[in-house]
Design a protein around this motif. Sequence first.
Motif, PDB file in Angstrom:
ATOM      1  N   HIS A   1      23.587  -2.047  10.260  1.00  0.00           N
ATOM      2  CA  HIS A   1      22.649  -2.838  11.059  1.00  0.00           C
ATOM      3  C   HIS A   1      21.542  -1.978  11.648  1.00  0.00           C
ATOM      4  CE1 HIS A   1      23.885  -1.555  15.178  1.00  0.00           C
ATOM      5  NE2 HIS A   1      25.028  -1.288  14.572  1.00  0.00           N
ATOM      6  N   HIS A   2      21.751  -0.668  11.712  1.00  0.00           N
ATOM      7  CA  HIS A   2      20.706   0.217  12.222  1.00  0.00           C
ATOM      8  C   HIS A   2      19.462   0.179  11.338  1.00  0.00           C
ATOM      9  CE1 HIS A   2      23.227   1.855  15.356  1.00  0.00           C
ATOM     10  NE2 HIS A   2      24.192   2.093  14.477  1.00  0.00           N
TER      11      HIS A   2
ATOM     12  N   ILE B   1       5.382   4.058   8.202  1.00  0.00           N
ATOM     13  CA  ILE B   1       6.728   3.983   8.770  1.00  0.00           C
ATOM     14  C   ILE B   1       7.675   4.861   7.957  1.00  0.00           C
ATOM     15  CG2 ILE B   1       8.714   2.501   9.219  1.00  0.00           C
ATOM     16  CD1 ILE B   1       6.807   0.217   9.750  1.00  0.00           C
ATOM     17  N   PHE B   2       8.418   5.697   8.680  1.00  0.00           N
ATOM     18  CA  PHE B   2       9.393   6.626   8.107  1.00  0.00           C
ATOM     19  C   PHE B   2      10.765   6.262   8.673  1.00  0.00           C
ATOM     20  CE2 PHE B   2      11.973  10.427   8.621  1.00  0.00           C
ATOM     21  CZ  PHE B   2      11.742  11.203   7.496  1.00  0.00           C
ATOM     22  N   ALA B   3      11.781   6.150   7.813  1.00  0.00           N
ATOM     23  CA  ALA B   3      13.129   5.832   8.292  1.00  0.00           C
ATOM     24  C   ALA B   3      14.143   6.303   7.261  1.00  0.00           C
ATOM     25  CB  ALA B   3      13.276   4.332   8.553  1.00  0.00           C
ATOM     26  N   ASN B   4      15.426   6.129   7.592  1.00  0.00           N
ATOM     27  CA  ASN B   4      16.522   6.520   6.707  1.00  0.00           C
ATOM     28  C   ASN B   4      17.541   5.392   6.640  1.00  0.00           C
ATOM     29  OD1 ASN B   4      16.507   9.676   5.947  1.00  0.00           O
ATOM     30  ND2 ASN B   4      15.611   9.447   7.987  1.00  0.00           N
TER      31      ASN B   4
ATOM     32  N   GLY C   1       0.787  -1.225   0.000  1.00  0.00           N
ATOM     33  CA  GLY C   1       0.000   0.000   0.000  1.00  0.00           C
ATOM     34  C   GLY C   1       0.819   1.274   0.000  1.00  0.00           C
ATOM     35  N   GLY C   2       2.148   1.151   0.013  1.00  0.00           N
ATOM     36  CA  GLY C   2       2.994   2.343  -0.012  1.00  0.00           C
ATOM     37  C   GLY C   2       3.103   3.053   1.319  1.00  0.00           C
ATOM     38  N   PHE C   3       2.993   2.294   2.411  1.00  0.00           N
ATOM     39  CA  PHE C   3       3.040   2.891   3.740  1.00  0.00           C
ATOM     40  C   PHE C   3       4.443   2.795   4.364  1.00  0.00           C
ATOM     41  CE2 PHE C   3      -1.417   2.054   3.016  1.00  0.00           C
ATOM     42  CZ  PHE C   3      -2.033   3.189   3.519  1.00  0.00           C
ATOM     43  N   LEU C   4       5.461   2.692   3.515  1.00  0.00           N
ATOM     44  CA  LEU C   4       6.844   2.651   3.974  1.00  0.00           C
ATOM     45  C   LEU C   4       7.650   3.698   3.210  1.00  0.00           C
ATOM     46  CD1 LEU C   4       7.440  -1.236   3.716  1.00  0.00           C
ATOM     47  CD2 LEU C   4       6.715   0.028   5.747  1.00  0.00           C
ATOM     48  N   ASP C   5       8.394   4.524   3.924  1.00  0.00           N
ATOM     49  CA  ASP C   5       9.350   5.451   3.305  1.00  0.00           C
ATOM     50  C   ASP C   5      10.656   5.267   4.056  1.00  0.00           C
ATOM     51  OD1 ASP C   5      10.884   7.458   2.275  1.00  0.00           O
ATOM     52  OD2 ASP C   5       9.530   9.100   2.788  1.00  0.00           O
ATOM     53  N   LEU C   6      11.545   4.438   3.515  1.00  0.00           N
ATOM     54  CA  LEU C   6      12.722   3.989   4.251  1.00  0.00           C
ATOM     55  C   LEU C   6      14.047   4.455   3.663  1.00  0.00           C
ATOM     56  CD1 LEU C   6      11.528   0.273   4.691  1.00  0.00           C
ATOM     57  CD2 LEU C   6      11.106   2.209   6.217  1.00  0.00           C
ATOM     58  N   LYS C   7      14.039   5.038   2.470  1.00  0.00           N
ATOM     59  CA  LYS C   7      15.287   5.428   1.827  1.00  0.00           C
ATOM     60  C   LYS C   7      15.781   6.770   2.351  1.00  0.00           C
ATOM     61  CE  LYS C   7      14.627   2.993  -2.588  1.00  0.00           C
ATOM     62  NZ  LYS C   7      14.503   3.138  -4.060  1.00  0.00           N
ATOM     63  N   ASN C   8      17.080   6.842   2.588  1.00  0.00           N
ATOM     64  CA  ASN C   8      17.710   8.102   2.969  1.00  0.00           C
ATOM     65  C   ASN C   8      17.895   8.954   1.713  1.00  0.00           C
ATOM     66  OD1 ASN C   8      19.137  10.061   4.406  1.00  0.00           O
ATOM     67  ND2 ASN C   8      21.097   9.039   4.059  1.00  0.00           N
ATOM     68  N   ARG C   9      17.659  10.265   1.833  1.00  0.00           N
ATOM     69  CA  ARG C   9      17.846  11.165   0.684  1.00  0.00           C
ATOM     70  C   ARG C   9      18.061  12.585   1.196  1.00  0.00           C
ATOM     71  NH1 ARG C   9      12.550   9.373   0.644  1.00  0.00           N
ATOM     72  NH2 ARG C   9      11.015  10.960   1.267  1.00  0.00           N
ATOM     73  N   PRO C  10      18.647  13.443   0.380  1.00  0.00           N
ATOM     74  CA  PRO C  10      18.893  14.827   0.795  1.00  0.00           C
ATOM     75  C   PRO C  10      17.591  15.544   1.156  1.00  0.00           C
ATOM     76  CG  PRO C  10      20.153  14.301  -1.177  1.00  0.00           C
ATOM     77  CD  PRO C  10      19.221  13.152  -0.950  1.00  0.00           C
ATOM     78  N   GLY C  11      17.646  16.341   2.225  1.00  0.00           N
ATOM     79  CA  GLY C  11      16.494  17.127   2.630  1.00  0.00           C
ATOM     80  C   GLY C  11      15.496  16.399   3.499  1.00  0.00           C
TER      81      GLY C  11
END
Length: 559
Positions: A348-349, A340-343, A312-322
């Motif tokens: 291992h983090h 869920i929001f992450a970087n 469903g697109g409820f994950l944003d896990l990639k690190n990016r500028p800004g």
Amino acid sequence: MTTALRFEAISEPTPSQAELGDRYAAIGATLDSGDRAGALDEWDRLRRGYDTWSALVHLHFAQDTADAAARAARDYADTLAPEAADLETGLKRRLLSDPDRIGLAALVGEHALRLWETDVTTFDPAIKPELEEESRLTARYTELLASAKLEIDGQTVNLAGLGPYAEDPDRAVRHRAEQVRWGFFAANGAELDELYDQLVRLRHGMACKLGFATYTPLGYRRLRRVDYGPDDVARYREQVVTHVVPLVARLLEARRAEHGWDRLRFWDEALIDPAGNPRPVGDHDTLVARAQDMFAGMDPRLDAFYGLMNQGGFLDLKNRPGKAGGGFCTSFPTVGVPFIFANFNGTHHDIGVFTHEMGHAFQNWQSREQPGVDYLWPTMEAAEIHSMGLEFLAYPGIGKLVGEAAADRFRRMHLIGALAFLPYGVCVDHFQHEVYANPDASPADRHAMWRRLERIYMPWTDYGDLEFLNKGGRWQAKPHIYGSPFYYIDYTLAQCCAMQFWVRSRRDYQAALEAYVALCGRGGSAPFQDLVSSAGLVSPFADEALSDVVREAAVVLGV
């Protein structure tokens, strides 16, 4: 309906102050007519819609802090929030004044009434300007950290992107990473000091307007803590000093000896595994795909829920500028599916933050049918049990994410990291208690406070040539200190409970998992210590709770 829902399909109209006022007036009129149940239903719908809109606005800002439209939307939301709080608090006061408390409790639950009684002491229209300014200052802190563009080994990275360098097997690389990281904080130290000084004085002023001597009791009430206070937390910190600090000191000394270092420096602490900290088996896409297999092996409920989140697109896990740093889970109570929001940074983090935030998300999903918005989430120290608990309960399948050959090493590393976190976590908490007890302290005084407390909780810390840290600046990298005062102890209280789930899972994994799922389903329907007891756990405030889990960990780790 929710099984086919996609994140981009979620929307809520932007409310205006006038519209909110009209809707609350209509709820009041329904109460006047004697239809208390109807008024409560309409209020619940209003709060769900407002909370969903607010969550979307703040999420979009975190996803791109440089986006002008997202910033403007957040500014508007921060301006509207005190007005919404005024309306909400007024209705809570009216409901609490109803002489038929038994009838009201039958509709919303006695615990909700206790929460409302706490809430109404934390707001008055007189502090609206301060609340808006508090939001502005914390947003500036988020923007400042997200703006970091750091040069290391020919690459430009943000703060999250330093992660792989900070735990590189090469000691010189780790040292450079920390020089780069703390060089950024040193360069921005004056603004960071000024931001925090304004926040402390602002919060103290709000507390005084509300009749408190200091911000501390107000901070506890804003976190809706109804069954413990600062004295309980102080005793818990003492238990960490007694039971955890000596064990962590032994673990670090063993690491120093194993590597043959003359001294263990600060930049050595992140390298937990002598062979190099185990990393994910692949990139973002690989990890996301492998996680489905891991959850499928754990429990069909986790398997189905993760599939819903991923598809469903409820994950944003990639690190990016800004993008704002860190990780979090937010929710949209109109639809019941969290986000869920992450970087991810290739260390291992990634696995730690992913399983952690999945624990939050799974709890919110399991408790989505709880009656009323107040019960969808528990207070935060209870909520962190779900997140940290899932980190430990994922142990049997963790090979799916790090490779089976590295699974045992990962589990050992994670356990050591969980223990080592506790002294730092309680140091952050103790620091905040001292700060808000002394609101007129200077920035230099606060840095001295931190250094003094570090020597109690982390006496092994050796910063070498990192002057910013030697001067007591480490706390300025912790967003919770700026944006969520007194929150951080919640992680340490929850860690004590999560490790109890780990101990139980070693004896009967399925029973521990069922107790965990049941706890998730209870949401926020009871106060912290009642939720802990309902899961068969021992309150962290009981003397034996921390000593028992530390004793088990010491046996497993062989120290």
